[in-house]
Enzyme design. Sequence first.
Site, mmCIF file in Angstrom:
data_model
loop_
_atom_site.group_PDB
_atom_site.id
_atom_site.type_symbol
_atom_site.label_atom_id
_atom_site.label_comp_id
_atom_site.label_asym_id
_atom_site.label_seq_id
_atom_site.Cartn_x
_atom_site.Cartn_y
_atom_site.Cartn_z
ATOM 1 N N ASP A 293 26.403 19.491 -14.476
ATOM 2 C CA ASP A 293 26.436 19.136 -15.891
ATOM 3 C C ASP A 293 27.129 20.253 -16.664
ATOM 4 O O ASP A 293 26.914 21.435 -16.415
ATOM 5 C CB ASP A 293 25.005 18.921 -16.415
ATOM 6 C CG ASP A 293 24.992 18.181 -17.732
ATOM 7 O OD1 ASP A 293 24.535 17.022 -17.757
ATOM 8 O OD2 ASP A 293 25.444 18.754 -18.758
ATOM 9 N N HIS B 214 20.299 12.574 -13.549
ATOM 10 C CA HIS B 214 20.249 14.036 -13.690
ATOM 11 C C HIS B 214 19.280 14.552 -12.626
ATOM 12 O O HIS B 214 18.148 14.059 -12.523
ATOM 13 C CB HIS B 214 19.676 14.443 -15.043
ATOM 14 C CG HIS B 214 20.435 13.973 -16.241
ATOM 15 N ND1 HIS B 214 21.174 14.821 -17.049
ATOM 16 C CD2 HIS B 214 20.573 12.738 -16.802
ATOM 17 C CE1 HIS B 214 21.705 14.131 -18.046
ATOM 18 N NE2 HIS B 214 21.362 12.865 -17.930
ATOM 19 N N HIS C 259 24.410 7.515 -14.486
ATOM 20 C CA HIS C 259 24.261 8.844 -13.894
ATOM 21 C C HIS C 259 22.787 9.164 -13.802
ATOM 22 O O HIS C 259 22.004 8.759 -14.655
ATOM 23 C CB HIS C 259 24.980 9.925 -14.713
ATOM 24 C CG HIS C 259 24.673 9.912 -16.182
ATOM 25 N ND1 HIS C 259 25.189 8.964 -17.034
ATOM 26 C CD2 HIS C 259 23.887 10.716 -16.935
ATOM 27 C CE1 HIS C 259 24.753 9.186 -18.262
ATOM 28 N NE2 HIS C 259 23.947 10.233 -18.239
ATOM 29 N N GLU D 63 24.124 9.197 -23.535
ATOM 30 C CA GLU D 63 25.335 9.712 -24.178
ATOM 31 C C GLU D 63 26.598 9.138 -23.522
ATOM 32 O O GLU D 63 27.566 8.811 -24.197
ATOM 33 C CB GLU D 63 25.306 11.240 -24.033
ATOM 34 C CG GLU D 63 26.351 12.013 -24.779
ATOM 35 C CD GLU D 63 26.318 13.485 -24.362
ATOM 36 O OE1 GLU D 63 27.407 14.033 -24.117
ATOM 37 O OE2 GLU D 63 25.216 14.058 -24.260
ATOM 38 N N VAL D 64 26.577 9.047 -22.192
ATOM 39 C CA VAL D 64 27.766 8.592 -21.456
ATOM 40 C C VAL D 64 27.445 7.249 -20.782
ATOM 41 O O VAL D 64 26.552 7.177 -19.928
ATOM 42 C CB VAL D 64 28.198 9.632 -20.394
ATOM 43 C CG1 VAL D 64 29.446 9.147 -19.666
ATOM 44 C CG2 VAL D 64 28.425 10.998 -21.028
#
Length: 124
Positions: free
Chosen positions: A35, A108, A106, A101-102
């Site tokens: 990240d 984390h 994904h 956000e994206v």
Amino acid sequence: MAYAYDDQNIFAKILRGEIPNKTVLETDHSLAFFDIYPQAPVHVLVIPKGAYVCFDHFAQEASDAEIIDYTRAVGEVCKMQGVKDGGWRLISNAGEAAIQEVPHLHVHILAGRPLGPMLSKGPT
Ligand code: 5GP
């Protein structure tokens, strides 16, 4: 309603090689990279190469090969980063309420410090 994928999102650009990344692992169907704004000593993002907006989209529409590859990639990154001993957290934000956000799936992988409670306190 169908999931709408925006191919101009930042992770799509990373996958096309238009934006650099610090790769941790690349497999047939997945990419793992650090990240850019790490929130823990270990903060790795794992994304599928396919055009999936979020985890539920992926779980519903990805092939078995993609799902197996992605799951194994998460496991391999955990092993590479040595997260098992101190404990770690897997997070996947989806949509507005989770402040994704994206808009490319994904997860984390976070480790290397006490990570606090799962959620900040708020109304149930
Ligand atoms: P989200 O809030 O969508 O779950 O998390 C998006 C994550 O992507 C954030 O932790 C943010 O720091 C990370 N990020 C945003 N842009 C970039 C980028 O260009 N490169 C990398 N490596 N990470 C990014």
